[in-house]
Scaffold this active site. Structure first.
Site, PDB file in Angstrom:
ATOM      1  N   CYS A 112      -1.277  -5.269   9.253  1.00  0.00           N
ATOM      2  CA  CYS A 112      -1.930  -5.970   8.140  1.00  0.00           C
ATOM      3  C   CYS A 112      -1.191  -7.243   7.730  1.00  0.00           C
ATOM      4  O   CYS A 112      -1.740  -8.072   7.008  1.00  0.00           O
ATOM      5  CB  CYS A 112      -2.078  -5.037   6.943  1.00  0.00           C
ATOM      6  SG  CYS A 112      -2.948  -3.526   7.346  1.00  0.00           S
ATOM      7  N   HIS A 259      -2.778  -8.887   0.375  1.00  0.00           N
ATOM      8  CA  HIS A 259      -3.443  -7.948   1.281  1.00  0.00           C
ATOM      9  C   HIS A 259      -4.205  -6.935   0.424  1.00  0.00           C
ATOM     10  O   HIS A 259      -3.690  -6.430  -0.574  1.00  0.00           O
ATOM     11  CB  HIS A 259      -2.377  -7.249   2.127  1.00  0.00           C
ATOM     12  CG  HIS A 259      -2.912  -6.133   2.940  1.00  0.00           C
ATOM     13  ND1 HIS A 259      -4.045  -6.253   3.709  1.00  0.00           N
ATOM     14  CD2 HIS A 259      -2.474  -4.845   3.104  1.00  0.00           C
ATOM     15  CE1 HIS A 259      -4.286  -5.106   4.305  1.00  0.00           C
ATOM     16  NE2 HIS A 259      -3.359  -4.233   3.951  1.00  0.00           N
ATOM     17  N   ASN A 289     -10.257  -2.310   2.924  1.00  0.00           N
ATOM     18  CA  ASN A 289      -9.079  -2.839   3.611  1.00  0.00           C
ATOM     19  C   ASN A 289      -9.468  -3.207   5.044  1.00  0.00           C
ATOM     20  O   ASN A 289      -9.775  -2.333   5.850  1.00  0.00           O
ATOM     21  CB  ASN A 289      -7.977  -1.769   3.589  1.00  0.00           C
ATOM     22  CG  ASN A 289      -6.702  -2.217   4.283  1.00  0.00           C
ATOM     23  OD1 ASN A 289      -6.666  -3.257   4.951  1.00  0.00           O
ATOM     24  ND2 ASN A 289      -5.647  -1.437   4.134  1.00  0.00           N
TER      25      ASN A 289
HETATM   26  O1  UT7 Z   1      -2.924  -1.611   4.925  1.00  0.00           O
HETATM   27  C1  UT7 Z   1      -2.237  -0.456   4.714  1.00  0.00           C
HETATM   28  C2  UT7 Z   1      -2.450   0.458   4.087  1.00  0.00           C
HETATM   29  N1  UT7 Z   1      -2.436   1.660   3.452  1.00  0.00           N
HETATM   30  C3  UT7 Z   1      -2.209   1.771   2.151  1.00  0.00           C
HETATM   31  O2  UT7 Z   1      -1.963   0.810   1.461  1.00  0.00           O
HETATM   32  C4  UT7 Z   1      -2.282   3.149   1.578  1.00  0.00           C
HETATM   33  C5  UT7 Z   1      -1.540   3.266   0.300  1.00  0.00           C
HETATM   34  N2  UT7 Z   1      -1.790   4.542  -0.341  1.00  0.00           N
HETATM   35  C6  UT7 Z   1      -2.896   4.757  -1.102  1.00  0.00           C
HETATM   36  O3  UT7 Z   1      -3.678   3.877  -1.319  1.00  0.00           O
HETATM   37  C7  UT7 Z   1      -3.057   6.134  -1.686  1.00  0.00           C
HETATM   38  O4  UT7 Z   1      -1.946   6.928  -1.353  1.00  0.00           O
HETATM   39  C8  UT7 Z   1      -4.367   6.845  -1.245  1.00  0.00           C
HETATM   40  C9  UT7 Z   1      -5.558   6.193  -1.920  1.00  0.00           C
HETATM   41  C10 UT7 Z   1      -4.510   6.770   0.269  1.00  0.00           C
HETATM   42  C11 UT7 Z   1      -4.353   8.298  -1.651  1.00  0.00           C
HETATM   43  O5  UT7 Z   1      -4.139   8.429  -3.042  1.00  0.00           O
HETATM   44  P1  UT7 Z   1      -3.054   9.463  -3.608  1.00  0.00           P
HETATM   45  O6  UT7 Z   1      -3.155   9.418  -5.061  1.00  0.00           O
HETATM   46  O7  UT7 Z   1      -1.737   9.123  -2.975  1.00  0.00           O
HETATM   47  O8  UT7 Z   1      -3.614  10.824  -3.081  1.00  0.00           O
HETATM   48  P2  UT7 Z   1      -2.925  11.979  -2.213  1.00  0.00           P
HETATM   49  O9  UT7 Z   1      -3.047  11.644  -0.756  1.00  0.00           O
HETATM   50  O10 UT7 Z   1      -1.570  12.307  -2.744  1.00  0.00           O
HETATM   51  O11 UT7 Z   1      -3.859  13.172  -2.567  1.00  0.00           O
HETATM   52  C12 UT7 Z   1      -3.959  13.697  -3.914  1.00  0.00           C
HETATM   53  C13 UT7 Z   1      -5.096  14.687  -3.926  1.00  0.00           C
HETATM   54  C14 UT7 Z   1      -5.021  15.711  -2.786  1.00  0.00           C
HETATM   55  O12 UT7 Z   1      -5.567  16.921  -3.265  1.00  0.00           O
HETATM   56  P3  UT7 Z   1      -4.611  18.124  -3.728  1.00  0.00           P
HETATM   57  O13 UT7 Z   1      -3.776  18.440  -2.532  1.00  0.00           O
HETATM   58  O14 UT7 Z   1      -3.804  17.575  -4.860  1.00  0.00           O
HETATM   59  O15 UT7 Z   1      -5.580  19.166  -4.119  1.00  0.00           O
HETATM   60  C15 UT7 Z   1      -5.923  15.141  -1.749  1.00  0.00           C
HETATM   61  O16 UT7 Z   1      -6.439  16.132  -0.883  1.00  0.00           O
HETATM   62  O17 UT7 Z   1      -6.335  13.983  -3.740  1.00  0.00           O
HETATM   63  C16 UT7 Z   1      -7.016  14.530  -2.610  1.00  0.00           C
HETATM   64  N3  UT7 Z   1      -7.722  13.460  -1.945  1.00  0.00           N
HETATM   65  C17 UT7 Z   1      -9.012  13.186  -2.154  1.00  0.00           C
HETATM   66  N4  UT7 Z   1      -9.925  13.792  -2.943  1.00  0.00           N
HETATM   67  C18 UT7 Z   1     -11.181  13.284  -2.934  1.00  0.00           C
HETATM   68  C19 UT7 Z   1      -7.214  12.561  -1.049  1.00  0.00           C
HETATM   69  N5  UT7 Z   1      -8.190  11.729  -0.676  1.00  0.00           N
HETATM   70  C20 UT7 Z   1      -9.308  12.103  -1.340  1.00  0.00           C
HETATM   71  C21 UT7 Z   1     -10.639  11.612  -1.370  1.00  0.00           C
HETATM   72  N6  UT7 Z   1     -11.535  12.221  -2.195  1.00  0.00           N
HETATM   73  N7  UT7 Z   1     -11.051  10.553  -0.629  1.00  0.00           N
END
Ligand code: UT7
Length: 332
Positions: A112, A259, A289
């Site tokens: 990216c 970005h 993204n």
């Molecule tokens: O260009 C490069 C790029 N990448 C990035 O910049 C990614 C940076 N990171 C992020 O943007 C965030 O970490 C995410 C948006 C990807 C995820 O958000 P988060 O707050 O870190 O969520 P998490 O992965 O820690 O998940 C928290 C909870 C989990 O459930 P439990 O285990 O607490 O029950 C996940 O299973 O949210 C759940 N979850 C979702 N629920 C509904 C994760 N994704 C989803 C979803 N819909 N799409």
């Protein structure tokens, strides 16, 4: 001074869009979860075209807006981490399509951060005096790497291309590029090669089977939390260092184009820098993204809206797989 002048911009996004409701049809997710956490409402998906087609379209538009003929382009740099071919470079495919027969071509992959890396390289080529017109194309088809059974990563990414035609100027240019290879496992997509070489041993052992399991093969794999934590400080660090190199006060920046990975990351990083929201451009809500294409697509939108004026200081900042990060500041 060895500055960069943007002569023209262009972008292309495929027609098909997937909004958050479309994702809730295929995954256990919802707009109520996605939008507040990411700022994303929809992304474009290239359902029936290859990556280089998008790059070609963006390149043609950039040339048209610059009023430069393809024959006058001396160098094409393509940034992509989602190429259609291992080789040739995508820049060669785009060269053929636009008819830039006098151009040298190569591709850059810093994920990216690719547009900022390409801009920095272009500046060096222009500064040496041998090149006049450099075409940078950032073209990404993330949909071919995304695992659409993984709700935590698939909802973030889309497909698009952005392009700029640049030449040298007597204005200022400064940049800062870095990488943290130690952190590469936070975001990767392993290449898929054949294994029919008769003298191969158990090559999987080398990878400790970590990157080649059934579930991960060919897919983008991300530790979202680790990337998030890295991104906020890396973006702030990159802007501070680029600005310091050019002796530029952060208040003097007119527009910051970050970005577009996650609106919360952008807001936290720019808050750390004390840069007010009205100076920060985002399009993540309707584009998602699109990796290295994020920044040039934003630049094209700003340019079309007549918001790029003479004498402005524009700051680009990004991060991505690597983990790479960087910033560049140009004066228009
Ligand atoms: O260009 C490069 C790029 N990448 C990035 O910049 C990614 C940076 N990171 C992020 O943007 C965030 O970490 C995410 C948006 C990807 C995820 O958000 P988060 O707050 O870190 O969520 P998490 O992965 O820690 O998940 C928290 C909870 C989990 O459930 P439990 O285990 O607490 O029950 C996940 O299973 O949210 C759940 N979850 C979702 N629920 C509904 C994760 N994704 C989803 C979803 N819909 N799409």
């Amino acid at each position: 001074m060895n500055g960069i002048k943007i002569l023209g911009t262009g972008s292309y996004a495929p027609e098909f869009t997937a909004d958050n409701d479309k994702f809730s049809e295929i995954l256990d997710t919802s707009d109520e979860w996605i939008f507040p956490r990411t700022g994303i409402k929809q992304r474009h998906i290239a359902t029936d075209i290859p990556n280089y087609y998008m790059g070609t379209k963006a390149a043609e538009k950039a040339l048209e807006s610059a009023g430069v003929t393809p024959e006058d382009v001396e160098l094409i740099i393509v940034s992509t981490c989602t190429p259609d071919f291992f080789y040739p470079a995508m820049s060669c495919l785009i060269q053929k399509r636009i008819g830039a027969k006098n151009a040298a071509c190569f591709d850059v992959n810093s994920a990216c951060t690719g547009f900022i890396t390409s801009l920095d390289i272009a500046q060096k080529f222009l500064a040496c005096g041998k090149y006049k017109n450099v075409l940078i194309v950032s073209s990404e088809k993330l949909s071919q790497q995304v695992d659409y059974t993984d709700r935590a990563s698939s909802i973030l990414f889309g497909d698009a291309a952005g392009a700029v035609l640049v030449t040298s100027s007597d204005k200022s240019f400064c940049s800062y590029l870095r990488a943290e290879g130690d952190e590469f496992e936070a975001l990767y997509c392993k290449a898929n090669y054949n294994t029919n070489c008769p003298w191969y041993g158990d090559i999987d052992k080398f990878y400790e089977n970590r990157f080649d399991t059934e579930q991960k093969r060919n897919f983008l794999v991300q530790d979202g939390k680790a990337v998030y934590k890295f991104a906020v400080n890396a973006m702030a660090d990159a802007v501070r260092n680029a600005a310091a190199q050019g002796g530029i006060e952060l208040e003097a920046l007119d527009i910051v184009i970050p970005h577009q990975a996650n609106l919360r990351i952008i807001e936290k990083a720019t808050e750390l820098l004390g840069i007010p929201g009205e100076k920060v451009y985002t399009n993540i809500e309707h584009m998602g993204n699109v990796s290295s294409a994020c920044i040039p697509v934003c630049l094209d939108e700003l340019s079309k809206a007549g918001r790029i004026r003479e004498g402005m200081k524009i700051c680009f900042v990004g991060f991505g797989a690597g983990l790479t990060y960087g910033s560049a500041i140009i004066e228009t």
